[in-house]
Design a protein around this motif. Structure first.
Motif, PDB file in Angstrom:
ATOM      1  N   SER A  10      -2.993   9.382  -1.785  1.00 55.70           N
ATOM      2  CA  SER A  10      -2.717   7.940  -1.997  1.00 55.70           C
ATOM      3  C   SER A  10      -3.872   8.024  -2.865  1.00 55.70           C
ATOM      4  CB  SER A  10      -4.212   7.493  -0.487  1.00 55.70           C
ATOM      5  OG  SER A  10      -4.069   6.105  -0.081  1.00 55.70           O
ATOM      6  N   ASP A  29       1.384   3.574  -2.828  1.00 63.25           N
ATOM      7  CA  ASP A  29       0.896   5.794  -2.876  1.00 63.25           C
ATOM      8  C   ASP A  29       1.973   6.351  -3.089  1.00 63.25           C
ATOM      9  OD1 ASP A  29      -1.780   4.975  -1.354  1.00 63.25           O
ATOM     10  OD2 ASP A  29      -1.286   4.796   0.543  1.00 63.25           O
ATOM     11  N   THR A  30       3.433   5.838  -2.254  1.00 60.63           N
ATOM     12  CA  THR A  30       4.524   7.002  -2.811  1.00 60.63           C
ATOM     13  C   THR A  30       4.286   7.222  -4.778  1.00 60.63           C
ATOM     14  OG1 THR A  30       5.275   5.985  -1.070  1.00 60.63           O
ATOM     15  CG2 THR A  30       6.915   6.980  -2.880  1.00 60.63           C
ATOM     16  N   TRP A  80       1.999   7.149  -7.114  1.00 62.38           N
ATOM     17  CA  TRP A  80       0.840   8.067  -6.996  1.00 62.38           C
ATOM     18  C   TRP A  80       0.946   9.113  -6.276  1.00 62.38           C
ATOM     19  CZ3 TRP A  80      -3.897   9.051  -9.218  1.00 62.38           C
ATOM     20  CH2 TRP A  80      -5.084   9.760  -8.343  1.00 62.38           C
ATOM     21  N   LEU A 114      -4.880   4.256  -3.274  1.00 60.79           N
ATOM     22  CA  LEU A 114      -6.016   3.764  -2.861  1.00 60.79           C
ATOM     23  C   LEU A 114      -7.246   4.711  -2.092  1.00 60.79           C
ATOM     24  CD1 LEU A 114      -4.041   1.193  -0.806  1.00 60.79           C
ATOM     25  CD2 LEU A 114      -4.295   1.024  -3.021  1.00 60.79           C
ATOM     26  N   ASP A 115      -7.316   6.019  -1.663  1.00 57.22           N
ATOM     27  CA  ASP A 115      -8.918   6.585  -1.622  1.00 57.22           C
ATOM     28  C   ASP A 115      -9.132   6.464  -2.784  1.00 57.22           C
ATOM     29  OD1 ASP A 115     -10.099   8.392  -1.409  1.00 57.22           O
ATOM     30  OD2 ASP A 115      -8.973   9.755   0.202  1.00 57.22           O
ATOM     31  N   LYS A 158       2.493   8.615   5.215  1.00 54.28           N
ATOM     32  CA  LYS A 158       2.332   7.062   5.135  1.00 54.28           C
ATOM     33  C   LYS A 158       3.701   6.971   3.852  1.00 54.28           C
ATOM     34  CE  LYS A 158      -2.002   5.363   7.019  1.00 54.28           C
ATOM     35  NZ  LYS A 158      -3.570   5.026   6.385  1.00 54.28           N
ATOM     36  N   ILE A 159       4.353   7.495   3.789  1.00 56.83           N
ATOM     37  CA  ILE A 159       4.998   7.526   1.887  1.00 56.83           C
ATOM     38  C   ILE A 159       6.179   8.214   2.556  1.00 56.83           C
ATOM     39  CG2 ILE A 159       2.882   8.074  -0.127  1.00 56.83           C
ATOM     40  CD1 ILE A 159       3.388  10.675   0.332  1.00 56.83           C
ATOM     41  N   ALA A 173       0.380  -1.233  -0.373  1.00 53.02           N
ATOM     42  CA  ALA A 173       0.149   0.065   0.510  1.00 53.02           C
ATOM     43  C   ALA A 173       1.104   1.391   0.168  1.00 53.02           C
ATOM     44  CB  ALA A 173      -0.871  -0.249   0.754  1.00 53.02           C
ATOM     45  N   SER A 174       2.009   1.049   0.995  1.00 50.59           N
ATOM     46  CA  SER A 174       3.088   2.309   0.899  1.00 50.59           C
ATOM     47  C   SER A 174       3.454   2.433  -1.180  1.00 50.59           C
ATOM     48  CB  SER A 174       3.950   2.242   1.732  1.00 50.59           C
ATOM     49  OG  SER A 174       4.691   3.133   1.978  1.00 50.59           O
ATOM     50  N   THR A 221      -4.603  13.692  -1.620  1.00 46.75           N
ATOM     51  CA  THR A 221      -5.211  12.755  -1.270  1.00 46.75           C
ATOM     52  C   THR A 221      -4.028  11.559  -0.654  1.00 46.75           C
ATOM     53  OG1 THR A 221      -5.341  10.781  -3.127  1.00 46.75           O
ATOM     54  CG2 THR A 221      -7.619  12.059  -2.492  1.00 46.75           C
TER      55      THR A 221
END
Length: 437
Positions: free
Chosen positions: A230, A13-14, A16, A232-233, A96-97, A9-10, A228
Motif C-alpha cells: 500500500s 496501491d496498485t 505502488w 497509503l501506509d 486490495k489490489i 486508494a486501490s 506493505t
C-alpha cells in the motif's frame, strides 16, 4: 466517471506495488553485476546467463505452479493447491489490489531466492542442471517456505511468526540452500590446498561488484517498503529509513572491523557487509525503531567477516559470500525481531514467546531449504552430473558452456594499429602474419 475514494486508494496501491515489483526485479541486474565482479572474468558471462535463467524459466515456474503452491487454499498448513497459471478464485487472499500486481511482486521475490544460489555455485556448475534447479526452486522450494510464513493458512503464520519482507522466506532459505548446493558440488579446483589451507581466488572486477551492490541497495527500497502492499501506509517511510540505516551500519562495521583485524579495510567485506545489513533488517523493518535497525545492521556487518572465514574453514567454497550474507544474516535478522520488535520483542517487555517463534520459524525454513536443495542436487548429480570437467573449469565456463568470452578484446585486437597487434600473451604479430594464419 467519478472515482470513489475506494477505487482511488486501490489505484494508488496498485501503482505502488507495480513500481516496487519493478525495483525488486531490477535487483536481478544487481545480482548479475555483483556475482560477475566477484568471480574470474572467464566465468562472468556464465553467471550472468544463470541469473537470466532465473528471470526466464524461474518466472515461468512461479507463474505455472509456484504461486498456487504458495498462496493457494490449504487446510493442513503446509502447501496450497489452487490458482495454477493464475486461474481460479483467489479472493481468500483478501487483496486490495489486483492479483496480477501481487503475483508480479511475489515473482520478483521468488527469482531472487533462486539467484542467491547462483553465486554460491559459480565457476564450476553446469548450465543445464542449474536451469532445472532454478525452475524447481521457484516451483516448490520457495513456495513451500513462503506458504508456511506468509499464507494465512501457513502453520508458522498461525504461530505468529513475523518476517515482514523475507529475511527467512527469501534470504535464510536461499543462503542455507546455497550451503547444501556447495557441499554437493564441491569446491573449485585449487581453492583448498592439500594441507587444508585456503587459496584466495580474487574476483576480476570489484568495481563491478560494488556497482551491483548499489543496484541491490536501491532495489531494496522496493523489497521492504513494497511489502506493505500500500502506497497509503505511512509506515513505508520508517521502513525505508530502517532499510537504509541497516545497510549503512553493516557496511560501516565491516569496513571498520576488517581495518582493525587486518590492518586495511576490505572492499569485498564492506560490500557484503552493507548487503548483510539489508538482509538482516528485512524481517523486522516494519516492526523496529531506527536505532534498533542501526544495531541489527551493524551486528550483521561484523557477522559477515566471521562467517566468511568460518565457511572457508569447513571447505564450503562460496565465491560471492552468499551463505554468509543471506544464510547467516538472514537467520540473525529473523531472530532479532524477537528481541527488538516494539510489539512483543524481548527488549520491549514481550518476554521470550516471540523470540521462540522466530527461532523455530527460521530453523524450519532453513532446514527445508537445505534438505530440499541437497536432495535435488544429489539427484541431479546422480542422473546428469552437475559439475563441469576440470579442463572446462580451467578454460572457463564462458567458453565451455557458451562458446564466447565476456571480454573479447582481451583475446586479440582485431583492428590493425601501426602495422602490428598484440595478443593476450603479449606476443607482437604483424598484420600480414595474422592474416596468413
Amino acid at each position: 466517471m467519478e472515482l470513489s475514494i475506494h477505487s482511488l486508494a486501490s489505484g494508488i496501491d496498485t501503482v505502488w506495488v507495480l513500481l516496487c515489483a519493478a525495483l525488486v526485479f531490477l535487483m536481478e541486474g544487481g545480482f548479475a553485476a555483483l556475482e560477475a565482479g566477484f568471480i574470474r572474468s572467464k566465468n562472468s558471462l556464465n553467471i550472468i546467463m544463470k541469473v537470466i535463467m532465473d528471470c526466464t524459466v524461474g518466472m515461468i515456474g512461479y507463474f505455472a505452479f509456484g504461486f498456487a503452491f504458495m498462496y493457494g487454499l490449504d487446510k493442513a498448513g503446509f502447501i496450497g493447491f489452487s490458482g495454477f497459471f493464475l486461474n481460479g478464485d483467489m479472493t481468500h487472499l483478501g487483496l486490495k489490489i489486483p492479483v496480477y500486481a501481487y503475483w508480479l511482486f511475489q515473482a520478483a521475490f521468488a527469482i531472487a531466492m533462486a539467484t542467491i544460489v547462483s553465486g554460491a555455485v559459480a565457476e564450476r556448475m553446469k548450465f543445464a542442471p542449474y536451469i532445472v534447479f532454478s525452475f524447481l526452486a521457484t516451483v516448490i522450494i520457495y513456495p513451500v517456505a513462503g506458504h508456511w510464513v506468509w499464507s494465512g493458512d501457513g502453520w508458522l503464520n498461525k504461530l505468529g511468526m513475523m518476517d515482514f519482507a523475507g529475511s527467512a522466506v527469501v534470504h535464510s532459505l536461499g543462503g542455507w540452500a546455497s550451503l547444501a548446493a556447495v557441499y554437493v558440488l564441491g569446491p573449485r579446483t585449487g581453492k583448498f590446498a592439500k594441507d587444508g589451507s585456503v587459496n584466495v581466488i580474487p574476483g576480476h572486477n570489484l568495481p563491478l561488484a560494488a556497482l551491483g551492490a548499489f543496484f541491490l541497495w536501491f532495489g531494496w527500497f522496493g523489497f521492504n517498503p513494497g511489502s506493505t502492499l500500500s502506497g497509503l501506509d505511512m509506515n513505508i517511510a520508517r521502513i525505508a529509513v530502517n532499510t537504509n540505516i541497516a545497510a549503512a551500519a553493516g557496511g560501516t562495521m565491516a569496513a571498520l572491523y576488517t581495518a582493525f583485524r587486518y590492518g586495511k579495510a576490505d572492499p569485498s567485506m564492506t560490500i557484503n557487509g552493507a548487503l548483510g545489513g539489508l538482509v538482516a533488517i528485512t524481517a523486522g523493518c516494519a516492526f523496529v525503531e531506527p536505532v534498533s535497525a542501526l544495531i541489527i545492521g551493524g551486528i550483521a556487518g561484523v557477522l559477515i567477516v566471521f562467517a566468511v572465514a568460518f565457511f572457508d574453514s569447513v571447505r564450503a567454497d562460496d565465491p560471492v559470500g552468499a551463505i554468509a550474507v543471506h544464510g547467516v544474516c538472514g537467520t540473525f535478522g529473523t531472530i532479532a525481531v524477537g528481541i527488538f520488535a516494539e510489539n512483543g520483542g524481548l527488549l520491549y517487555g514481550g518476554g521470550v514467546g516471540l523470540l521462540g517463534v522466530q527461532a523455530l520459524g527460521v530453523i524450519a525454513v532453513s532446514v527445508w531449504g537445505f534438505a530440499a536443495t541437497y536432495g535435488l542436487f544429489s539427484l541431479l548429480k546422480a542422473i546428469v552430473g552437475i559439475r563441469v570437467a576440470v579442463e572446462e573449469e580451467i578454460e572457463g565456463l564462458d567458453i565451455s558452456e557458451h562458446g564466447i568470452t565476456a571480454y573479447n578484446d582481451l583475446e586479440y585486437n582485431p583492428m590493425p594499429t601501426l602495422g602490428h597487434t598484440v595478443n593476450t600473451a603479449g606476443t607482437v604479430m604483424t598484420v600480414e602474419n595474422r592474416l596468413a594464419e
